[in-house]
Write a protein that holds these residues in place. Structure first.
Motif, PDB file in Angstrom:
ATOM      1  N   PRO A  29      39.252  45.820  37.903  1.00 32.20           N
ATOM      2  CA  PRO A  29      38.877  44.652  38.708  1.00 32.20           C
ATOM      3  C   PRO A  29      39.411  44.693  40.137  1.00 32.20           C
ATOM      4  N   GLU A  30      40.559  45.353  40.358  1.00 35.41           N
ATOM      5  CA  GLU A  30      41.152  45.394  41.697  1.00 35.41           C
ATOM      6  C   GLU A  30      40.937  46.737  42.398  1.00 35.41           C
ATOM      7  N   ALA A  31      40.040  47.567  41.871  1.00 31.87           N
ATOM      8  CA  ALA A  31      39.872  48.908  42.429  1.00 31.87           C
ATOM      9  C   ALA A  31      39.471  48.880  43.898  1.00 31.87           C
ATOM     10  N   LEU A  32      38.498  48.040  44.242  1.00 31.32           N
ATOM     11  CA  LEU A  32      38.039  47.994  45.632  1.00 31.32           C
ATOM     12  C   LEU A  32      39.100  47.404  46.555  1.00 31.32           C
ATOM     13  N   ALA A  33      39.801  46.374  46.088  1.00 29.52           N
ATOM     14  CA  ALA A  33      40.845  45.755  46.909  1.00 29.52           C
ATOM     15  C   ALA A  33      42.000  46.716  47.148  1.00 29.52           C
ATOM     16  N   ILE A  34      42.419  47.427  46.120  1.00 32.75           N
ATOM     17  CA  ILE A  34      43.499  48.402  46.278  1.00 32.75           C
ATOM     18  C   ILE A  34      43.066  49.527  47.210  1.00 32.75           C
ATOM     19  N   ALA A  35      41.816  49.964  47.039  1.00 39.57           N
ATOM     20  CA  ALA A  35      41.309  51.020  47.908  1.00 39.57           C
ATOM     21  C   ALA A  35      41.322  50.581  49.370  1.00 39.57           C
ATOM     22  N   ASP A  36      40.888  49.344  49.632  1.00 40.36           N
ATOM     23  CA  ASP A  36      40.884  48.843  51.014  1.00 40.36           C
ATOM     24  C   ASP A  36      42.289  48.767  51.600  1.00 40.36           C
ATOM     25  N   SER A  37      43.283  48.530  50.746  1.00 40.42           N
ATOM     26  CA  SER A  37      44.659  48.379  51.238  1.00 40.42           C
ATOM     27  C   SER A  37      45.250  49.688  51.751  1.00 40.42           C
ATOM     28  N   VAL A  38      44.630  50.819  51.410  1.00 38.51           N
ATOM     29  CA  VAL A  38      45.139  52.119  51.872  1.00 38.51           C
ATOM     30  C   VAL A  38      44.127  52.828  52.763  1.00 38.51           C
ATOM     31  N   TRP A  39      42.977  52.220  52.958  1.00 39.35           N
ATOM     32  CA  TRP A  39      41.858  52.904  53.607  1.00 39.35           C
ATOM     33  C   TRP A  39      41.720  52.492  55.067  1.00 39.35           C
ATOM     34  N   SER A  40      41.574  53.472  55.932  1.00 40.06           N
ATOM     35  CA  SER A  40      41.298  53.229  57.347  1.00 40.06           C
ATOM     36  C   SER A  40      39.871  53.701  57.622  1.00 40.06           C
ATOM     37  N   GLY A  41      38.978  52.736  57.727  1.00 36.42           N
ATOM     38  CA  GLY A  41      37.561  53.044  57.908  1.00 36.42           C
ATOM     39  C   GLY A  41      36.745  51.839  57.519  1.00 36.42           C
ATOM     40  N   THR A  42      35.516  52.058  57.067  1.00 34.32           N
ATOM     41  CA  THR A  42      34.655  50.974  56.623  1.00 34.32           C
ATOM     42  C   THR A  42      35.310  50.197  55.489  1.00 34.32           C
ATOM     43  N   THR A  43      35.164  48.873  55.502  1.00 36.38           N
ATOM     44  CA  THR A  43      35.716  48.048  54.415  1.00 36.38           C
ATOM     45  C   THR A  43      34.948  48.358  53.138  1.00 36.38           C
ATOM     46  N   LEU A  44      35.608  48.999  52.197  1.00 34.56           N
ATOM     47  CA  LEU A  44      34.920  49.514  50.998  1.00 34.56           C
ATOM     48  C   LEU A  44      34.404  48.395  50.105  1.00 34.56           C
ATOM     49  N   SER A  45      35.116  47.254  50.037  1.00 34.79           N
ATOM     50  CA  SER A  45      34.684  46.158  49.170  1.00 34.79           C
ATOM     51  C   SER A  45      33.389  45.519  49.649  1.00 34.79           C
ATOM     52  N   LYS A  46      32.982  45.801  50.884  1.00 33.72           N
ATOM     53  CA  LYS A  46      31.732  45.243  51.419  1.00 33.72           C
ATOM     54  C   LYS A  46      30.590  46.263  51.394  1.00 33.72           C
ATOM     55  N   CYS A  47      30.884  47.464  50.892  1.00 34.20           N
ATOM     56  CA  CYS A  47      29.871  48.531  50.896  1.00 34.20           C
ATOM     57  C   CYS A  47      28.981  48.443  49.659  1.00 34.20           C
ATOM     58  N   PRO A  48      27.719  48.852  49.769  1.00 40.92           N
ATOM     59  CA  PRO A  48      26.837  48.898  48.600  1.00 40.92           C
ATOM     60  C   PRO A  48      27.326  49.934  47.586  1.00 40.92           C
ATOM     61  N   SER A  78      28.563  51.642  37.260  1.00 39.08           N
ATOM     62  CA  SER A  78      29.508  52.752  37.374  1.00 39.08           C
ATOM     63  C   SER A  78      29.683  53.374  35.999  1.00 39.08           C
ATOM     64  N   PHE A  79      30.392  54.477  35.951  1.00 39.07           N
ATOM     65  CA  PHE A  79      30.626  55.146  34.670  1.00 39.07           C
ATOM     66  C   PHE A  79      31.315  54.214  33.684  1.00 39.07           C
ATOM     67  N   THR A  80      32.315  53.476  34.167  1.00 39.62           N
ATOM     68  CA  THR A  80      33.077  52.588  33.289  1.00 39.62           C
ATOM     69  C   THR A  80      32.465  51.202  33.152  1.00 39.62           C
ATOM     70  N   GLY A  81      31.500  50.863  34.026  1.00 40.64           N
ATOM     71  CA  GLY A  81      30.958  49.512  34.056  1.00 40.64           C
ATOM     72  C   GLY A  81      31.805  48.566  34.893  1.00 40.64           C
ATOM     73  N   GLU A  82      32.856  49.096  35.545  1.00 41.91           N
ATOM     74  CA  GLU A  82      33.752  48.304  36.380  1.00 41.91           C
ATOM     75  C   GLU A  82      33.609  48.741  37.833  1.00 41.91           C
ATOM     76  N   ASN A  83      34.204  47.975  38.742  1.00 45.85           N
ATOM     77  CA  ASN A  83      34.326  48.455  40.113  1.00 45.85           C
ATOM     78  C   ASN A  83      35.144  49.739  40.111  1.00 45.85           C
ATOM     79  N   SER A  84      34.640  50.745  40.808  1.00 49.51           N
ATOM     80  CA  SER A  84      35.321  52.045  40.808  1.00 49.51           C
ATOM     81  C   SER A  84      35.252  52.670  42.191  1.00 49.51           C
ATOM     82  N   VAL A  85      36.268  53.443  42.496  1.00 48.89           N
ATOM     83  CA  VAL A  85      36.302  54.223  43.735  1.00 48.89           C
ATOM     84  C   VAL A  85      36.781  55.627  43.385  1.00 48.89           C
ATOM     85  N   GLU A  86      36.117  56.628  43.949  1.00 50.50           N
ATOM     86  CA  GLU A  86      36.571  58.000  43.788  1.00 50.50           C
ATOM     87  C   GLU A  86      36.913  58.561  45.169  1.00 50.50           C
ATOM     88  N   PHE A  87      38.161  58.966  45.348  1.00 50.00           N
ATOM     89  CA  PHE A  87      38.593  59.580  46.595  1.00 50.00           C
ATOM     90  C   PHE A  87      38.482  61.097  46.469  1.00 50.00           C
TER      91      PHE A  87
END
Length: 475
Positions: A29-48, A78-87
């Motif tokens: 559930p917090e994958a996109l928020a955690i990703a945004d907290s370390v990411w410098s670039g486009t806001t991932l939680s707002k991306c399609p 997604s594979f898991t059915g949850e919000n997911s990010v792959e770096f």
């Protein structure tokens, strides 16, 4: 094993070690928020969903750990059915470790083995049989094994299991109706029809369970034993098939004293070739142990390549072949091979005579196993090897072809199908004997439960733990 998905997990999805790239997977559930907290670039939680973005991963002090790609998957797609990010990171083990630790500090939890696949199952993205197919797909080492794993992953097995289960549920419901109206002596399930459907289902289940040994062989390598008298060319043939000097080759009889084996793929099928000690009477204790091992491996072989040396007396070799393979069951195969047929060294008439003797000995020997026509090869010159490879492929797929039908590869599925088959046999016996519907219904319910376990329609936490803890971390 965690069976809830209310937290966010992270793990590498690529093997440990140095490489060009590493992939770090995060889901929850917090994958996109955690990703945004370390990411410098486009806001991932707002991306399609299913989009890839270039940026930097920075630690708490603003230091750039890596320039990376972030692939966004928005639930439920997604594979898991949850919000997911792959770096996708550069392949430095240090970068992977530092980014992982950073995400853990930001609130993610290290994933357990198979936890991503388990979440996919819990969230309805795949059933249990399909999830197990994912593990087989990762481990596939040949085209045949890959095809079988793909069938399972894509739900082909589940479709077949569910069709069988639906039939059983239909039978059980009719029998349950009879129990409800037992005082009125009403028969909702015609016994002739019940027997016919039960036998049809049993035949399909038995066909699947019978394929299990073949399926395991396709996954692990079809066991092929190369046998014959000493110095007949077994080790030379092994080296030729493997295209490497795996076994020591010598003119001295009895050079091979231990079992030597390795695998290679022939036309999409993985074979496990076993070179054995030459079969003869020996006073040498070490060689005798090797000969005993050779006979043990003969009993385990799916295919036996029995080599005949045309420069030595043929009849004793042929008699030894018939004697040693006489106890092989009918699902095994014997391929007689006349070896060392180098051009000009052996008379064609002698080869014809040896081949005729082999045919007569097999016909009169009462062998239970399948037998192939005699082949002629020269490992030294490479002649006949292509024909031998074709014969191996045909022998391995003679009863079950992975490109044409479902083949069972999973031990758990085999066990559940065996339970379903046993219950159906009891139901058929009970029905034919005119037993009351409550006993028949009990057996039908047991068969239904076994099939339900296959796809996870009925399951337990212990079963899930047993399955998913054998997966790799990150899958």
């Amino acid at each position: 094993m965690i069976t809830t998905n209310d937290d966010t997990i992270v793990a590498p999805a690529t093997p440990a070690g140095k490489g060009a790239l590493s992939i770090l997977r995060m889901s929850g559930p917090e994958a996109l928020a955690i990703a945004d907290s370390v990411w410098s670039g486009t806001t991932l939680s707002k991306c399609p969903s299913h989009t890839v973005h270039l940026g930097y991963i920075k630690d708490e002090q603003g230091n750039s750990l890596d320039q990376a790609l972030a692939t966004v998957f928005v639930a439920p797609n997604s594979f898991t059915g949850e919000n997911s990010v792959e770096f996708t990171l550069h392949g430095s083990p240090w970068i992977l470790r530092e980014v992982t630790n950073l995400l853990l500090r930001k609130g993610a939890r290290g994933a357990q083995p198979g936890e991503f696949s388990q979440r996919a199952y819990i969230n309805g993205r795949m059933d249990l049989a399909s999830a197990e197919g994912v593990a087989d797909l990762i481990a596939a080492s040949s085209r045949a094994a890959h095809r079988l794993a793909m069938q399972q992953t894509k739900g082909v097995f589940s479709k077949e299991f569910n069709a069988l289960r639906d039939k059983l549920i239909e039978l059980a419901s009719l029998l349950e109706l009879e129990l409800d109206f037992s005082e009125e002596d009403v028969e909702f399930a015609d016994r002739t029809t019940l027997l016919s459907i039960s036998r049809e289902l049993l035949a399909k289940i038995e066909r699947l369970t019978k394929s299990y040994s073949t399926g395991r062989a396709f996954k692990e390598g079809v066991p092929v034993v190369i046998a014959g008298i000493p110095n007949v060319g077994k080790s030379t043939l092994l080296n030729t098939l493997l295209q490497e000097e795996k076994a020591i080759v010598s003119d001295i009889p009895g050079t091979t004293r231990d079992v030597i084996e390795d695998t290679c793929e022939i036309d999409g099928v993985l074979f496990r070739f076993v070179d054995t000690a030459g079969l003869r009477e020996s006073d040498d204790k070490i060689e005798s142990i090797g000969i005993d091992l050779a006979r043990q491996r003969l009993a385990q072989a799916a295919i036996v390549l029995w080599l005949i040396d045309p420069s030595a007396p043929a009849q004793p070799q042929i008699e030894e072949m018939v004697s040693s393979t006489g106890s092989l069951p009918e699902d095994r195969c014997l391929i007689p091979v006349i070896a060392k047929t180098e051009a000009g060294d052996i008379s064609p008439l002698l080869l014809d005579e040896i081949e005729s003797r082999i045919t007569a000995a097999i016909e009169n020997g009462g062998l239970k196993c399948q037998t192939h026509k005699t082949l002629r090869i020269s490992s030294k010159e490479g002649t006949g090897i292509d024909t031998l490879c074709t014969a191996l492929k045909e022998s391995a797929t003679r009863e079950y072809n992975p490109e044409e039908e479902l083949i069972l590869t999973n031990a758990r599925h085999y066990g559940d199908l065996q339970k379903a088959a046993d219950a159906l046999r009891r139901a058929i016996t009970q029905t034919a004997s005119g037993v009351t519907p409550d006993f028949i219904a009990m057996d039908i319910r047991e068969a239904t439960a076994a099939l339900s376990s296959l796809t996870g329609a009925i399951t337990t936490p212990d079963l899930l733990a047993s399955i998913f803890t054998h997966f790799c971390v990150g899958k």
